[in-house]
Every structure is written in structure tokens, then in C-alpha cells.
Design a protein around this motif. Structure first.
Motif, PDB file in Angstrom:
ATOM      1  N   GLN A 168       0.705  -1.420   0.209  1.00  0.00           N
ATOM      2  CA  GLN A 168       0.013  -0.242  -0.236  1.00  0.00           C
ATOM      3  C   GLN A 168       0.893   1.667  -0.312  1.00  0.00           C
ATOM      4  O   GLN A 168       0.475   1.877  -0.827  1.00  0.00           O
ATOM      5  N   VAL A 169       2.115   1.588   0.506  1.00  0.00           N
ATOM      6  CA  VAL A 169       2.875   2.126   1.300  1.00  0.00           C
ATOM      7  C   VAL A 169       3.585   3.215  -0.283  1.00  0.00           C
ATOM      8  O   VAL A 169       3.272   3.951  -1.171  1.00  0.00           O
ATOM      9  N   GLU A 170       3.789   1.714  -1.145  1.00  0.00           N
ATOM     10  CA  GLU A 170       4.788   1.095  -2.153  1.00  0.00           C
ATOM     11  C   GLU A 170       3.436   2.144  -3.414  1.00  0.00           C
ATOM     12  O   GLU A 170       3.784   2.942  -3.945  1.00  0.00           O
ATOM     13  N   ASN A 171       2.110   1.579  -3.251  1.00  0.00           N
ATOM     14  CA  ASN A 171       1.434   2.353  -4.216  1.00  0.00           C
ATOM     15  C   ASN A 171       1.147   3.737  -4.335  1.00  0.00           C
ATOM     16  O   ASN A 171       0.855   4.156  -4.969  1.00  0.00           O
ATOM     17  N   ILE A 172       1.127   3.592  -2.730  1.00  0.00           N
ATOM     18  CA  ILE A 172       1.046   5.597  -2.787  1.00  0.00           C
ATOM     19  C   ILE A 172       1.579   6.534  -2.944  1.00  0.00           C
ATOM     20  O   ILE A 172       1.834   7.525  -3.863  1.00  0.00           O
TER      21      ILE A 172
ATOM     22  N   THR B 278       5.676  11.370   2.566  1.00  0.00           N
ATOM     23  CA  THR B 278       5.726  10.154   3.094  1.00  0.00           C
ATOM     24  C   THR B 278       5.626   9.499   4.355  1.00  0.00           C
ATOM     25  O   THR B 278       4.951   8.937   4.942  1.00  0.00           O
ATOM     26  N   MET B 279       6.185  10.562   5.127  1.00  0.00           N
ATOM     27  CA  MET B 279       5.513   9.880   6.651  1.00  0.00           C
ATOM     28  C   MET B 279       4.026  10.303   7.217  1.00  0.00           C
ATOM     29  O   MET B 279       3.348   9.375   7.995  1.00  0.00           O
ATOM     30  N   THR B 280       3.424  10.646   6.588  1.00  0.00           N
ATOM     31  CA  THR B 280       1.816  10.648   6.764  1.00  0.00           C
ATOM     32  C   THR B 280       0.969   9.547   6.159  1.00  0.00           C
ATOM     33  O   THR B 280      -0.051   9.334   6.550  1.00  0.00           O
ATOM     34  N   VAL B 281       1.954   8.797   4.887  1.00  0.00           N
ATOM     35  CA  VAL B 281       1.217   8.343   4.161  1.00  0.00           C
ATOM     36  C   VAL B 281       1.697   6.714   5.014  1.00  0.00           C
ATOM     37  O   VAL B 281       1.093   5.967   5.500  1.00  0.00           O
ATOM     38  N   LEU B 282       2.730   6.518   5.829  1.00  0.00           N
ATOM     39  CA  LEU B 282       3.343   5.470   6.857  1.00  0.00           C
ATOM     40  C   LEU B 282       2.622   5.538   8.346  1.00  0.00           C
ATOM     41  O   LEU B 282       1.828   4.585   8.161  1.00  0.00           O
ATOM     42  N   PHE B 283       2.069   6.983   8.226  1.00  0.00           N
ATOM     43  CA  PHE B 283       1.495   6.208   9.205  1.00  0.00           C
ATOM     44  C   PHE B 283      -0.033   6.243   8.752  1.00  0.00           C
ATOM     45  O   PHE B 283      -0.971   5.555  10.206  1.00  0.00           O
ATOM     46  N   SER B 284      -0.518   6.682   7.832  1.00  0.00           N
ATOM     47  CA  SER B 284      -2.298   6.357   7.487  1.00  0.00           C
ATOM     48  C   SER B 284      -2.336   4.861   7.150  1.00  0.00           C
ATOM     49  O   SER B 284      -2.961   4.171   7.751  1.00  0.00           O
ATOM     50  N   VAL B 285      -1.312   4.049   6.933  1.00  0.00           N
ATOM     51  CA  VAL B 285      -0.874   2.838   6.357  1.00  0.00           C
ATOM     52  C   VAL B 285      -0.586   1.831   7.685  1.00  0.00           C
ATOM     53  O   VAL B 285      -1.695   0.844   8.033  1.00  0.00           O
ATOM     54  N   GLY B 286       0.882   2.518   8.564  1.00  0.00           N
ATOM     55  CA  GLY B 286       0.978   1.524   9.524  1.00  0.00           C
ATOM     56  C   GLY B 286      -0.120   1.121  11.099  1.00  0.00           C
ATOM     57  O   GLY B 286       0.760   0.591  11.955  1.00  0.00           O
ATOM     58  N   LEU B 287      -1.056   2.997  11.012  1.00  0.00           N
ATOM     59  CA  LEU B 287      -1.402   2.741  12.613  1.00  0.00           C
ATOM     60  C   LEU B 287      -3.420   2.892  11.356  1.00  0.00           C
ATOM     61  O   LEU B 287      -3.929   2.530  12.574  1.00  0.00           O
TER      62      LEU B 287
END
Length: 125
Positions: free
Chosen positions: A24-28, A46-55
Motif C-alpha cells: 500500500q505504501v509503495e502504491n501511494i 511520506t511520513m503521513t502516508v506511513l502513519f496512515s497505513v502503519g496505524l
């Protein structure tokens, strides 16, 4: 896969990445986890995407929600490193970056056998 405690956005929360989440992170972001770490490309977007996916197991929230929450926390005196370090740990904890990266971030988990294996790979590889 390692779960990293991360309670800045709420009590009892933890952050993690597995293959599905990394896809998902790669796709976004159009970037792989290795590329993000290697190029030190852990920018705010990138951090906000990682948080959105990782949390996401704590509720689905868009990256913009995390951007606003990060701003609130920065305004309260928190440092950007408080966001970055857990993300790096969670990415390394996924195992996707390899054993050397994993045990660099979590040296307390490395057995003598693992240390020798990593040392030999570096020496021979």
C-alpha cells in the motif's frame, strides 16, 4: 514483523508494517521501503502516508489527518524525530530491509550466531 509502541496519536497505539501494508505504501508513494530509508526520503508527505497505513488497525484516517495531528504536536513542543524514529523502526521491523538492517535497529535481539552471519555477509558480499 515487529510492533512498535507509538502513542503520540493516542494511548495504547502501536505501529507496524507487513508485506500488504508495504505494498500500500509503495502504491501511494511510488517508492519502496528500502528506497525511502536508503535515500533518507522520510519527508512529511511520506511520513503521513506511513502513519496512515502503519496505524490503520487503530482506525482508518487519511494522511491529512496525520499532518494536522503532527502540526498540533509540533506546536506543543514535540520534535520531528519523535515521528521519524518509530517509522524507521517499524520499517526495519517488517524485515523487508534485511537482517543487517533489522539487527542494526534492534541490536539487543541479535544472537552471537546472527552477529557472525551478518559479519560474514559483509566480509564476503
Amino acid at each position: 514483523m515487529k510492533k512498535i509502541d507509538f502513542e503520540l496519536f493516542g494511548p495504547g497505539q502501536y505501529l507496524y508494517f507487513d508485506i500488504g501494508r508495504l505494498i500500500q505504501v509503495e502504491n501511494i508513494t511510488k517508492k519502496g521501503a528500502g528506497e525511502i530509508i536508503k535515500n533518507q526520503d522520510l519527508n512529511l508527505g511520506t511520513m503521513t502516508v506511513l502513519f496512515s497505513v502503519g496505524l490503520r488497525h487503530h482506525g482508518l484516517k487519511p494522511p491529512q489527518w496525520y499532518a494536522e495531528k503532527m502540526q498540533e504536536l509540533l506546536d506543543q513542543g514535540h520534535e520531528v524525530t519523535e515521528f521519524m524514529e518509530p517509522l524507521v523502526k517499524a520499517l526495519a521491523g517488517s524485515g523487508i530491509l534485511g537482517k543487517a538492517a533489522y539487527y542494526t535497529v534492534f541490536p539487543e535481539e541479535a544472537t552471537e550466531e546472527v552477529k557472525k552471519e551478518i559479519k560474514n555477509k559483509r566480509k564476503n558480499g
